[in-house]
Motif scaffolding. Structure first.
Motif, short mmCIF file in Angstrom:
data_model
loop_
_atom_site.label_atom_id
_atom_site.label_comp_id
_atom_site.label_asym_id
_atom_site.label_seq_id
_atom_site.Cartn_x
_atom_site.Cartn_y
_atom_site.Cartn_z
N SER A 68 56.52 -1.69 64.42
CA SER A 68 57.99 -2.14 64.47
C SER A 68 57.96 -3.62 64.61
N GLU A 69 59.16 -4.03 64.29
CA GLU A 69 59.46 -5.62 64.47
C GLU A 69 58.94 -6.18 65.68
N MET A 70 59.08 -5.56 66.82
CA MET A 70 58.70 -5.97 68.24
C MET A 70 57.02 -6.03 68.03
N THR A 71 56.53 -4.83 67.62
CA THR A 71 54.97 -5.13 67.46
C THR A 71 54.49 -6.18 66.91
N ARG A 72 55.05 -6.43 65.69
CA ARG A 72 54.86 -7.69 64.96
C ARG A 72 54.79 -8.89 65.68
N GLY A 73 55.84 -8.80 66.37
CA GLY A 73 56.12 -10.12 67.45
C GLY A 73 55.26 -10.51 67.99
N ILE A 74 54.79 -9.40 68.89
CA ILE A 74 53.68 -9.57 69.89
C ILE A 74 52.20 -9.94 69.28
N LEU A 75 52.18 -9.31 68.15
CA LEU A 75 51.04 -9.78 67.21
C LEU A 75 50.90 -11.18 66.77
N LEU A 116 57.78 -18.85 73.46
CA LEU A 116 56.88 -17.90 72.65
C LEU A 116 57.58 -16.39 72.76
N LEU A 117 58.01 -16.32 74.00
CA LEU A 117 58.54 -14.87 74.16
C LEU A 117 60.24 -14.88 73.78
N GLU A 118 60.94 -15.89 73.71
CA GLU A 118 62.18 -16.18 73.41
C GLU A 118 62.29 -16.13 71.84
N ASP A 119 61.23 -16.34 71.09
CA ASP A 119 61.07 -16.13 69.40
C ASP A 119 61.05 -14.65 69.13
N ILE A 120 60.76 -13.70 70.15
CA ILE A 120 60.38 -12.29 69.64
C ILE A 120 61.56 -11.44 70.35
N LEU A 121 62.01 -11.92 71.65
CA LEU A 121 62.76 -10.92 72.52
C LEU A 121 64.20 -10.91 71.96
N PRO A 122 64.91 -9.77 72.10
CA PRO A 122 66.42 -9.74 72.17
C PRO A 122 66.87 -10.71 72.89
N ARG A 123 68.16 -11.37 72.60
CA ARG A 123 68.55 -12.40 73.32
C ARG A 123 69.12 -11.97 74.96
N ILE A 168 61.72 -2.54 75.44
CA ILE A 168 61.54 -3.47 74.09
C ILE A 168 60.30 -2.55 73.23
N PHE A 169 59.57 -1.94 73.78
CA PHE A 169 58.52 -1.01 73.24
C PHE A 169 59.35 0.51 73.24
N GLN A 170 59.25 1.15 72.26
CA GLN A 170 59.63 2.59 72.53
C GLN A 170 58.42 3.56 72.40
N ALA A 176 50.52 1.95 68.02
CA ALA A 176 50.40 0.78 67.76
C ALA A 176 50.08 -0.28 69.01
N VAL A 177 50.61 -0.18 70.03
CA VAL A 177 50.18 -0.96 71.20
C VAL A 177 48.94 -0.94 71.51
N VAL A 178 48.32 0.27 71.41
CA VAL A 178 46.89 0.54 71.67
C VAL A 178 45.74 -0.07 70.71
N THR A 179 46.07 0.54 69.26
CA THR A 179 45.13 0.10 68.16
C THR A 179 45.50 -1.13 67.63
N ARG A 180 46.68 -1.66 67.54
CA ARG A 180 46.95 -3.10 67.26
C ARG A 180 47.09 -3.96 68.43
N VAL A 181 48.13 -3.84 69.20
CA VAL A 181 48.26 -5.23 70.17
C VAL A 181 47.11 -5.09 71.20
N PHE A 182 46.74 -4.27 71.82
CA PHE A 182 45.71 -4.45 72.93
C PHE A 182 44.36 -4.73 72.17
N ASN A 183 44.04 -4.03 71.11
CA ASN A 183 42.79 -4.56 70.38
C ASN A 183 42.88 -5.96 70.05
N LYS A 184 44.03 -6.58 69.40
CA LYS A 184 44.16 -7.78 69.24
C LYS A 184 43.92 -8.75 70.43
N TYR A 185 44.39 -8.48 71.59
CA TYR A 185 44.37 -9.14 72.90
C TYR A 185 42.77 -9.01 73.23
#
Length: 383
Positions: A68-75, A116-123, A168-170, A176-185
């Motif tokens: 998702s767009e939010m996942t890309r933002g965190i990545l 950093l968070l302002e750039d990716i979160l809804p206003r 913010i995440f659904q 993707a949170v596990v396999t992309r975001v957490f793994n990148k972290y």
């Protein structure tokens, strides 16, 4: 910490007024641990760990999943932090461990966390940054001691948990949170550990399976449930490690250990050596969840550093009034949908409720890793 005014936002489009606050510590002694174990924050966080565990089952790190767009933002946020490591090389110093350049990197992270968070979160959720940024910046280690451990890992998981609670995440983002975001972290903090020669937090990683981590072993073992391409006894084989470390988080952890440690595996990673004696990945996974609850979530040296605010609240969880946490049996399996709050619910909290919360106050039984009994080494059993 100095008293900081609470941040309020009027959100008529979502209903009500929301009060966010800078998260603070609420656990100051062993006697506070019972309140933690009965709190909303404990219930939400442990539920999140289990929900992501379910999402991880039979999924490789290379699985084709929705990003998702939010996942890309965190990545992208994590990529920026990674670039800052390259821009902040280690400094010359007499000490072998704990390079002080980490403090410079950490300070840059802290100073820019809001942006950093302002750039990716809804206003409409920008006011929540006052809470979210604290969990984020605490995720990478201590800038004074220059160490990293299970508590810092927990802070990042709490950051992700908050993103789910705020929707913010659904639920569709879970894989993707596990396999992309957490793994990148995970790759990011490993780079920090190596670059700045960070020490394990605590007594040489006593609160983690290796010197630094715990959660990737839980979710990584779940990846093999329903997809048993190897047995637990095989994860120490060099051929398996070299072949599968980029696809399975558990194997990636084993490879990292072999890169940073020398000597016999049974000596420097005794608990993992024990785990290789279990017969199925389901037993490994269930045992690790139980161990995480007992050896991390119920240990004062770790939990004393946990921060609580209006998203992860220290107040008692209603459903736990007449049952101890270990006696809770949810009526349905853990899922992201049971974890999430509606934005309306978050935004309708009153000032008095927020002030009050700040006052100090499956179906199969899990199999303990302690049940592993193997003959590889006379001293290899988990006590």
């Amino acid at each position: 910490m100095d008293q900081v005014p609470k941040h309020e936002v009027s959100a008529t489009s979502l209903g009500g007024d929301c009060t966010y606050e800078i998260p603070k510590k609420c656990i100051f002694s062993e006697k506070d641990m019972k309140s933690w174990e009965l709190s909303e924050a404990y219930d939400d966080y442990f539920g999140f760990i289990k929900a992501m565990n379910e999402a991880s089952k039979a999924k490789s790190l290379k699985i084709d999943c929705e990003i998702s767009e939010m996942t890309r933002g965190i990545l992208n946020l994590l990529s920026t932090l990674d670039e800052w490591i390259d821009q902040t090389p280690p400094i010359e110093q007499p000490q072998r461990f704990g390079n002080k350049a980490f403090a410079l990197w950490y300070q840059k992270c802290k100073e820019n966390s809001s942006k950093l968070l302002e750039d990716i979160l809804p206003r409409e959720l920008h006011p929540a940054i006052v809470e979210l940024k604290e969990y984020l910046t605490e995720s990478f280690g201590n800038s004074t001691r220059i160490d990293y451990g299970t508590g810092h890992e927990m802070s990042f998981c709490m950051f992700l948990c908050c993103l789910f609670k705020l929707r913010i995440f659904q639920e569709k983002d879970s894989v993707a949170v596990v396999t992309r975001v957490f793994n990148k972290y995970l790759n990011l903090v490993r780079k920090l550990q190596k670059t700045y020669r960070m020490e394990p937090a605590g007594s040489h990683g006593v609160w983690s399976l290796d010197d630094y981590q715990f959660v990737p072993f839980i979710w990584g073992s779940a990846q093999f449930i329903g997809k048993p391409i190897i047995e637990p006894s095989m994860f120490l084989q060099d051929e398996i490690v070299n072949k599968l470390h980029q696809e399975y988080m558990f194997i990636g952890c084993i490879k990292y250990i072999t890169e940073v440690k020398t000597g016999h595996f049974a000596e420097h990673s005794n608990q993992l050596w024990n785990i290789s004696g279990l017969t199925t990945w389901t037993k490994v996974n269930q045992g690790l969840i139980k161990m995480y609850d007992g050896e991390v979530l119920r240990k004062f040296p770790v939990i004393q550093h946990v921060l609580f605010g209006s998203i992860l609240r220290f107040q008692a969880c209603e459903k736990a009034k007449f049952a101890l946490p270990m006696q809770r049996k949810p009526s349905a399996p853990f899922s992201v949908s049971t974890l999430q709050l509606t934005r309306e619910a978050v935004l309708s909290r009153s000032q008095s409720d927020a002030d009050a919360s700040n006052k100090e106050p499956g179906n199969n039984p899990p199999v303990s890793v302690n049940e592993a009994r193997i003959s590889k080494s006379p001293d290899s059993q988990i006590n």
